[in-house]
Design an enzyme around this catalytic site. Structure first.
Site, PDB file in Angstrom:
ATOM      1  N   HIS A  58     -63.388   9.531 -68.683  1.00 19.76           N
ATOM      2  CA  HIS A  58     -62.174   9.116 -69.733  1.00 19.76           C
ATOM      3  C   HIS A  58     -63.057   8.180 -70.504  1.00 19.76           C
ATOM      4  O   HIS A  58     -64.261   7.182 -70.278  1.00 19.76           O
ATOM      5  CB  HIS A  58     -60.759   8.929 -68.878  1.00 19.76           C
ATOM      6  CG  HIS A  58     -60.513   8.138 -70.353  1.00 19.76           C
ATOM      7  ND1 HIS A  58     -58.708   8.986 -70.118  1.00 19.76           N
ATOM      8  CD2 HIS A  58     -60.016   7.081 -71.012  1.00 19.76           C
ATOM      9  CE1 HIS A  58     -57.913   8.582 -71.032  1.00 19.76           C
ATOM     10  NE2 HIS A  58     -59.093   7.937 -71.372  1.00 19.76           N
ATOM     11  N   HIS A  60     -64.083   7.218 -74.689  1.00 17.15           N
ATOM     12  CA  HIS A  60     -63.756   8.091 -76.307  1.00 17.15           C
ATOM     13  C   HIS A  60     -65.364   7.666 -76.571  1.00 17.15           C
ATOM     14  O   HIS A  60     -65.249   6.507 -77.720  1.00 17.15           O
ATOM     15  CB  HIS A  60     -62.839   6.604 -76.445  1.00 17.15           C
ATOM     16  CG  HIS A  60     -61.320   6.859 -76.230  1.00 17.15           C
ATOM     17  ND1 HIS A  60     -60.558   7.667 -76.127  1.00 17.15           N
ATOM     18  CD2 HIS A  60     -60.544   6.261 -75.332  1.00 17.15           C
ATOM     19  CE1 HIS A  60     -59.011   7.415 -76.032  1.00 17.15           C
ATOM     20  NE2 HIS A  60     -60.148   6.673 -74.562  1.00 17.15           N
ATOM     21  N   HIS A 211     -52.189  10.790 -71.738  1.00 15.61           N
ATOM     22  CA  HIS A 211     -52.945   9.053 -72.178  1.00 15.61           C
ATOM     23  C   HIS A 211     -51.019   8.385 -71.476  1.00 15.61           C
ATOM     24  O   HIS A 211     -50.305   8.972 -72.204  1.00 15.61           O
ATOM     25  CB  HIS A 211     -53.151   8.380 -73.393  1.00 15.61           C
ATOM     26  CG  HIS A 211     -54.478   8.233 -73.442  1.00 15.61           C
ATOM     27  ND1 HIS A 211     -55.443   8.894 -73.121  1.00 15.61           N
ATOM     28  CD2 HIS A 211     -55.628   7.283 -74.246  1.00 15.61           C
ATOM     29  CE1 HIS A 211     -56.262   8.723 -73.816  1.00 15.61           C
ATOM     30  NE2 HIS A 211     -56.715   7.422 -74.033  1.00 15.61           N
ATOM     31  N   HIS A 243     -54.690   6.625 -66.794  1.00 18.22           N
ATOM     32  CA  HIS A 243     -53.956   5.489 -66.649  1.00 18.22           C
ATOM     33  C   HIS A 243     -52.593   5.075 -66.360  1.00 18.22           C
ATOM     34  O   HIS A 243     -52.903   4.303 -64.834  1.00 18.22           O
ATOM     35  CB  HIS A 243     -53.828   4.641 -67.817  1.00 18.22           C
ATOM     36  CG  HIS A 243     -54.805   4.766 -68.735  1.00 18.22           C
ATOM     37  ND1 HIS A 243     -56.023   4.048 -68.861  1.00 18.22           N
ATOM     38  CD2 HIS A 243     -54.960   4.735 -70.316  1.00 18.22           C
ATOM     39  CE1 HIS A 243     -56.965   4.174 -69.559  1.00 18.22           C
ATOM     40  NE2 HIS A 243     -56.130   4.651 -70.480  1.00 18.22           N
ATOM     41  N   ASP A 297     -62.835   4.168 -70.037  1.00 13.53           N
ATOM     42  CA  ASP A 297     -62.495   4.464 -71.172  1.00 13.53           C
ATOM     43  C   ASP A 297     -62.659   3.561 -72.284  1.00 13.53           C
ATOM     44  O   ASP A 297     -63.963   3.438 -72.630  1.00 13.53           O
ATOM     45  CB  ASP A 297     -60.747   3.365 -70.704  1.00 13.53           C
ATOM     46  CG  ASP A 297     -59.492   3.558 -71.043  1.00 13.53           C
ATOM     47  OD1 ASP A 297     -60.337   4.685 -72.027  1.00 13.53           O
ATOM     48  OD2 ASP A 297     -59.415   2.471 -71.586  1.00 13.53           O
TER      49      ASP A 297
END
Lengths: 394, 394
Positions: A58, A60, A211, A243, A297
């Protein structure tokens, strides 16, 4: 027949000292140390631990601010406020997603990450521009990392009308999975949000990664809704929830019925070992049959200034946060950044065995628990049979 | 008059580019970059951030297993069980406390720690042997770190009869503070335990630093008992409580009356940013007037395999755990490993100003928040005016 590369005298996670012979991008043989045949290139591992490359569950790539001077965090008390703050910031950042994402990929590849799942914001302001830049990064860095892309509705789907069509287009243009975001907390329409996500996934034969920050019994309800839709659509093994703080914040009855359903639907849970909020209890979920994998994350972005993308440090953080002390528990934290996400991402050819992809990381440690507890900065990284990096130091 | 060393072009935490002139072990001048006079030695800081050395608020130099092959954790569900497991282990470890402690000191000094408070186990089995080895380390490494020693009854005081006399002897032989441990949870005699600790402190004019793991209302009660005795003995500013998990695990009423009393008694709280247990809420305590400082606690020992003693990483961990995002909050985490523990330990001459001790760390960062968020491994460390170390890399 000569090998292209032989890694000699490396210690496997099982404790064996081996030679690893590589032809092209593939492991051709694993044999006792000192027994490998001739090779074009030899790398003396000197007893270092060898593991398959880290798998980032995970990240971004479009959000990081790496490459820019340090930007102070813009506060926002709610998820919605922080989404707004991030949008404000991204309009003014003087560096493209591709440039910033490239910095991040180079950084995490040096740490030993060989594959990753990246979310990319899709909303009616940015449209598919972020996706297009991630697709460029995927091609440009194919020698360093395998990239899987989630079309992520960071501003909601119902809350940002037009986003569903953009997600549809994103999946047509190369996104591998469809994302989702707090069906209750952001979209205030659990049914509408999840129906949209699942119908897009069915239409494109794509996986799902949602998410979910919503906590307590609300988050648990949403998890069960996701699991029920997963079963109804025959999507077992293709759905992840990222999460899922709620799993760390509910009573035994709620936990029992929610984890039972997640296990039955084979819905995986991603955790980054969050700091100030409840964390899904990893071993309790594992005992219930629920797959829990790890990801970094946020890495130096509008959401948080922390993070460097080192998954060995992430494994340490997760072990520390969960109170993993015994070797087998600490090793489980390592599995959460290696074999477990490899399974969730459906990576073919993952592992150290003949026929597997030659994606490896070498660490100056005697065992997996020692590596997780120590987080050494020195590494040697092999991707597709090529030595692509040394120390992940900076 | 020549300086011995000039550090040129360093950025202060306030953002100024300065030259720092040093004579002997003392900062003689701080001036705008480029204005320092002649010096025997010059160090071009190239714009790196300069900070006063890190101050380690809580470490156990006698417990670390550094220098030995990685030893798997021996499980124990309760504090008492883990104390027993540790004693078993220490009887068989083939390396002296002095040797292991030396490894740890060298490691943390390279990270930039210039002063530390170490606890040392005192019990009826080991007696004062650990203290004697720590006193040797204190003398041997005086060029690298200033060491403060807490005589720590790791096996309890009432629970291990004879320990009170040993603590008394330890204070006579060079321990700087008297410790304590879970007056309820371990000694099952809050009054007896605290009366002993405070009477020893009064007798020797020593400070106090008590380990308190007891949670919830029980731990809060013990905190108030400590604060009340602190006021009754006029010991304000001389008492610390380490861990104090209870402060993260009580309702508003309990928190209010407990924090009010701690603030009035000037009892400081030490936290290491614990993983799986409740953490004292740093900013809420600060708002109530309670001093909260940081320490590494366990570093590769019988209690936990984690930890490397890097206080910059510890500041990051604390900031991450507390959800510190804004620059001023992240900077507070930095203060928890610098100025705040310097105050608690009563360090004279701490800071960057003429007349202060030349104990400094240089970091390749533009600001304090960036340093905490990034945790760069490269460092330059100055102790008593001498360059004593480079990268804290390993």
């Amino acid at each position: 027949m000569h090998s292209d590369l032989v890694i000699s005298g490396a210690r496997t996670p099982e404790g064996d000292l081996v030679d690893i012979a590589i032809r092209g991008a593939t492991i051709s043989a694993v044999s006792a140390a000192g027994t490998a045949g001739p090779a074009e290139q030899r790398l003396d591992a000197a007893g270092w631990l060898v593991a398959p490359s880290f798998v980032e569950g995970h990240i971004h790539l479009d959000k990081t601010l790496l490459g820019l001077p340090f930007i102070p965090h813009i506060p926002g008390d709610t998820v919605a406020a922080r989404i707004a703050a991030e949008k404000q910031l991204r309009r003014t950042v003087p560096m493209s997603i591709e440039e910033r994402g490239a910095r991040l990929i180079e950084q995490i590849a040096a740490f030993g990450t060989g594959s990753l799942r990246s979310h990319v914001d899709i909303d009616t302001e940015i449209g598919l521009a972020g996706l297009h830049q991630l697709l460029k990064l995927k091609a440009r860095f194919a020698h360093l990392v395998d990239i899987q892309i989630v079309a992520f509705p960071q501003s909601g789907i119902m809350a940002d009308p037009g986003t569903a069509d953009l997600l549809d287009a994103a999946l047509a243009e190369g996104a591998d999975l469809v994302g989702g975001l707090d069906p209750a907390g952001i979209d205030r329409d659990v049914t509408g949000h999840l129906d949209t996500v699942f119908s897009l996934a069915v239409k494109h034969g794509a996986g799902i990664d949602i998410h979910l920050h919503d906590g307590g019994t609300l988050g648990a309800f949403e998890l069960r809704q996701i699991a029920e839709r997963t079963l109804a659509n025959g999507f077992q093994g293709k759905v992840a929830v990222s999460h899922a703080f709620a799993l760390g914040d509910i009573d035994d009855f709620e936990f029992g019925r929610t984890s039972e359903l997640l296990a039955r639907a084979d819905v995986a849970i991603m955790t980054n070992g969050p700091g100030p909020v409840p964390m899904p209890p990893v071993m309790r979920l594992a005992a219930a049959g629920v797959t829990v994998f790890a990801g970094s994350d946020n890495i130096r972005d509008a959401w948080a200034p922390y993070g460097n993308g080192d998954l060995l440090q992430r494994a340490m953080l997760i072990g520390y946060r969960q109170g993993f002390l015994a070797d087998e528990d600490v090793a489980h934290a390592f599995a959460m950044v290696t074999a477990i996400p490899a399974g969730v991402l459906g990576l073919d050819g993952y592992g150290i065995a003949p026929g597997k992809q030659a994606d490896l990381v070498l660490l100056p440690m005697a065992s997996v628990p020692e590596a997780v507890a120590t987080v050494p900065t020195r590494r040697t990284v092999i991707k597709r049979g090529r030595i692509v990096g040394g120390a992940g130091n900076f």
